[in-house]
Design a protein around this motif. Structure first.
Motif, mmCIF file in Angstrom:
data_model
loop_
_atom_site.group_PDB
_atom_site.id
_atom_site.type_symbol
_atom_site.label_atom_id
_atom_site.label_comp_id
_atom_site.label_asym_id
_atom_site.label_seq_id
_atom_site.Cartn_x
_atom_site.Cartn_y
_atom_site.Cartn_z
ATOM 1 N N SER A 32 0.123 -21.395 78.332
ATOM 2 C CA SER A 32 -0.308 -21.496 76.980
ATOM 3 C C SER A 32 -1.599 -22.282 76.862
ATOM 4 C CB SER A 32 0.666 -21.859 76.285
ATOM 5 O OG SER A 32 1.851 -20.882 76.377
ATOM 6 N N ASP A 42 5.200 -15.814 76.813
ATOM 7 C CA ASP A 42 6.595 -16.728 76.378
ATOM 8 C C ASP A 42 7.381 -16.473 77.504
ATOM 9 O OD1 ASP A 42 5.093 -17.227 74.001
ATOM 10 O OD2 ASP A 42 6.291 -15.798 73.059
ATOM 11 N N PRO A 68 -1.014 -21.588 68.235
ATOM 12 C CA PRO A 68 -0.919 -20.713 69.344
ATOM 13 C C PRO A 68 -2.204 -19.899 69.576
ATOM 14 C CG PRO A 68 1.021 -20.306 67.924
ATOM 15 C CD PRO A 68 0.120 -20.882 67.202
#
Length: 221
Positions: free
Chosen positions: A108, A147, A65
């Motif tokens: 992301s 998220d 991430p």
């Protein structure tokens, strides 16, 4: 962007040749010995040289991430579920969840091509998030967090007069931070304290669902 973000060979060739030549020479010697002794000549040695070991597969890169100092790496794009391509109530609900997952992936990673592929060219509420993502990743920037999760997905599966279907969703969202460089925070959006109500409008065209709108329900905009 508003508080509702729309919402990664064992043996070298020369040695193999030498091994093969040794086998051939050995076979010839056995044949010659058989002839000299009057016995039946031995057949050639059909034993193949040691097979080169199969190449070890490269390890799958580990998804990482994004952080305040670097972009996300090797994130895997969500796959369209099989039932999400069916013109059914379950298919539309599955497709709606997929859209949210793909939106999260785009934020992301900065990769918007898959998101564009399932969005109508006339969907202004689709182009807004896509433009926001492209802007966030321009000049070396990236997004941390953000998220998204569809905690509830419902639809009456009754088409409108234009053939469009409406899906109501509850979206849970995490904190979203925009960085323009390592440790350089450009914008920080805290996680909402409640799930955000959203409505997705889609139409089934040429065997696939296409998003026509994704925004808060009328009256909440």
């Amino acid at each position: 962007m508003t508080s509702h973000k729309f919402l990664t060979s064992r043996f070298p060739a020369s040695r193999r040749v030498r091994t093969f030549l040794v086998a051939v020479v050995a076979a010839a010697a056995l044949m010659l010995a058989g002839c000299n002794s009057g016995g039946t000549p031995s057949g050639p040695d059909t034993t193949s040289p040691s097979a080169t070991e199969s190449a070890t597969p490269s390890p799958t890169p580990t998804p990482t991430p994004a952080t305040e100092t670097s972009r996300a790496l090797n994130l895997i794009a969500p796959k369209l579920p099989e039932d999400a391509s069916s013109n059914t109530k379950d298919g539309l609900q599955s497709f709606s969840r997929y859209y949210v997952e793909l939106l999260e992936y785009a934020y992301s990673t900065g990769e918007v091509s898959k998101l564009e592929g399932i969005s109508s060219p006339t969907c202004s509420t689709c182009s807004g998030p896509i433009g926001d993502i492209e802007n966030a990743y321009s000049d070396g920037g990236w997004v941390v967090g953000g998220d998204l999760e569809a905690t509830a997905v419902t639809t009456s599966f009754l088409p409108s007069s234009t053939g469009s279907f409406f899906v109501n969703l509850s979206i849970k969202q995490g904190r979203t931070a925009y960085y323009s460089g390592p440790g350089i925070l450009r914008k920080d959006i805290p996680a909402p304290t409640e799930d955000a109500p959203m409505q997705l409008t889609a139409k089934f065209l040429s065997g696939a669902w296409q998003v026509e709108d994704f925004s808060p329900p009328k009256g909440l905009q």
